[in-house]
Design a protein around this motif. Structure first.
Motif, mmCIF file in Angstrom:
data_model
loop_
_atom_site.group_PDB
_atom_site.id
_atom_site.type_symbol
_atom_site.label_atom_id
_atom_site.label_comp_id
_atom_site.label_asym_id
_atom_site.label_seq_id
_atom_site.Cartn_x
_atom_site.Cartn_y
_atom_site.Cartn_z
ATOM 1 N N LEU A 147 34.553 66.833 36.383
ATOM 2 C CA LEU A 147 34.070 65.550 35.900
ATOM 3 C C LEU A 147 34.856 65.089 34.680
ATOM 4 N N ALA A 148 35.181 66.023 33.789
ATOM 5 C CA ALA A 148 35.955 65.666 32.601
ATOM 6 C C ALA A 148 37.342 65.151 32.981
ATOM 7 N N ARG A 149 37.978 65.818 33.969
ATOM 8 C CA ARG A 149 39.335 65.402 34.367
ATOM 9 C C ARG A 149 39.341 64.063 35.080
ATOM 10 N N THR A 150 38.340 63.802 35.910
ATOM 11 C CA THR A 150 38.366 62.615 36.760
ATOM 12 C C THR A 150 37.752 61.383 36.112
ATOM 13 N N THR A 153 39.647 58.595 32.722
ATOM 14 C CA THR A 153 40.565 57.471 32.956
ATOM 15 C C THR A 153 39.937 56.384 33.828
ATOM 16 N N LEU A 154 38.628 56.416 34.042
ATOM 17 C CA LEU A 154 37.987 55.435 34.912
ATOM 18 C C LEU A 154 37.937 54.049 34.279
ATOM 19 N N ALA A 155 37.971 53.962 32.966
ATOM 20 C CA ALA A 155 37.905 52.675 32.268
ATOM 21 C C ALA A 155 39.191 52.463 31.467
ATOM 22 N N ASP A 156 39.412 51.219 31.058
ATOM 23 C CA ASP A 156 40.608 50.907 30.269
ATOM 24 C C ASP A 156 40.572 51.610 28.916
ATOM 25 N N THR A 157 39.366 51.704 28.330
ATOM 26 C CA THR A 157 39.234 52.415 27.058
ATOM 27 C C THR A 157 39.238 53.916 27.318
ATOM 28 N N PRO A 158 40.116 54.668 26.676
ATOM 29 C CA PRO A 158 40.172 56.120 26.921
ATOM 30 C C PRO A 158 38.822 56.790 26.682
ATOM 31 N N PHE A 159 38.442 57.641 27.616
ATOM 32 C CA PHE A 159 37.249 58.485 27.558
ATOM 33 C C PHE A 159 35.930 57.723 27.723
ATOM 34 N N LEU A 160 35.986 56.393 27.832
ATOM 35 C CA LEU A 160 34.729 55.667 28.032
ATOM 36 C C LEU A 160 34.082 56.071 29.358
ATOM 37 N N GLY A 161 34.915 56.288 30.376
ATOM 38 C CA GLY A 161 34.388 56.706 31.671
ATOM 39 C C GLY A 161 33.696 58.054 31.621
#
Length: 395
Positions: A147-150, A153-161
């Protein structure tokens, strides 16, 4: 095994998955929003939230019921994840620290899953029940890093996903809690509740209570110091990040995989014997990491460390439940949780400074005598029980 125990095991898996995700991303976010000097501050505030929740969580669940208390804890975690999303959107470090503090409070409530599982199981299955719940961490050992790896990068802001993913974990746990039916107090419990509760100081002076708490404190303290310091020591020794990540992941597996049979071993051989074996594993892990060089030394050392934690912490939890009557349950569990997880918080925060100041080798040497403390206390407890037994028989 009752369905409630299985569902609590899944809740535990979701809780530990979120913890692993936070361990992976929080220091990186701290460095991004503030500086490398403050990179571990989000981890510190998470532990602070956990410490603040230990006593209130036990008292609240005693008053409202286990299930309502767990719902409240997951709502705190969900609120923390939502605030973290807002903090990352605004690039606000202070708000992010407050969000991890709220997540820590949610984790503090989740630490009581193991007690709820023991209460939901028949008396002859209680050790197996706690093993099943803690065994949920095996799933988390693989799901959390994935979950941490995937998600980062889900959002434009780093780690927001990552925190959107964390919020999803808390929502899943809330869904599971809707189907959990925990038992009400039995007639024997209600009759026992009519007996005046003893002073907490009297309960805490019992040799069995002291053994249970000290064993859990040593297991958590030694494990936290060595585990948190290992990535720093491996980086100093020139190991790449993939080796560090693999070592930590299999350490987590070793922490929780034995849970599936630790309960049966405890029921068969007794909590004291299991605690002694856990201390031996802790000591063996420190010796291995000290004298076996290279990646193998770190890897094998952390595997033994995880087993040692399991063999001290789980039997200590089982032993603690023999120290109190139902009317004393909330205060006794609150005292235990506060002492154990305060130890975990302090040792996690001290790991970095200790490795930097005294070095990896000397740190291992300092930890070795601590592993012998529960064994010495167990011998004293056995002696105290032998002295009391003739007096009880005469009375």
């Amino acid at each position: 095994m009752p369905l409630a125990v299985t569902l609590l095991s899944l809740c535990q898996a979701l809780l530990v998955s979120g913890n692993i995700l936070l361990i992976a991303v929080s220091p990186l976010i701290g460095a991004q929003l503030a500086s490398s000097t403050w990179s571990t501050a989000p981890v510190a505030t998470q532990w602070l939230g956990l410490m603040c929740a230990t006593i209130p969580a036990s008292l609240i669940t005693a008053r409202l019921g286990r299930r309502r208390g767990f719902v409240l804890g997951n709502l705190c975690g969900l609120a923390g994840a939502g605030l973290a999303v807002l903090a990352l959107s605004l690039q606000h470090f202070g708000l992010f620290l407050f969000s991890t503090w709220l997540v820590g409070i949610g984790i503090g409530f989740g630490q009581l899953y193991r007690f709820a599982a023991m209460e939901a199981a028949p008396p002859e299955q209680r050790e197996r029940a706690i093993g099943l719940v803690m065994g949920g961490g095996v799933l988390a050992a693989f799901f959390g890093p994935w979950l941490a790896r995937t998600s980062h990068t889900l959002a434009d802001t780093p780690f927001l996903g990552s925190f959107i993913g964390l919020a999803a974990l808390y929502l899943l746990a809330l869904g599971l809690l809707a189907f959990i039916r925990l038992p009400q107090d039995t007639e024997a419990d209600r009759q026992s509740s009519d007996v005046p509760a003893r002073q907490l100081s009297h309960i805490m002076r019992q040799p069995t209570f002291l053994l249970a708490v000290l064993s859990a404190m040593v297991g958590y303290g030694v494990m936290n110091l060595a585990m948190t310091a290992t990535p720093l020591a491996m980086a100093t020794a020139g190991h790449d990040f993939d080796h560090v990540a693999d070592t930590i992941q299999w350490h987590v597996v070793a922490m929780f995989l034995p849970s599936f049979f630790t309960g049966r071993l405890t029921a068969r051989f007794g909590a004291g014997t299991m605690i002694v074996s856990g201390c031996v594993f802790l000591l063996a892990s420190l010796i291995t990491a000290q004298y076996l060089s290279g990646t193998t030394g770190f890897f094998l050392g952390l595997i033994l460390l995880g087993i040692g934690w399991n063999f001290t912490f789980l039997p200590a939890t089982s032993l603690l439940t023999t120290c109190y009557q139902p009317s004393e349950k909330a205060r006794t569990q609150a005292a235990n949780e506060f002492l154990v997880f305060t130890t975990g918080a302090i040792t996690a925060l001290l790991a970095g400074p200790l490795v930097s100041s005294i070095g990896w080798a000397l740190l291992n040497q300092w930890l070795m005598p601590l592993c012998l403390l529960p064994i010495g206390l167990l011998a004293w407890r056995q002696l105290a029980l032998r002295v009391r037994r003739p007096q009880i028989e005469e009375s």
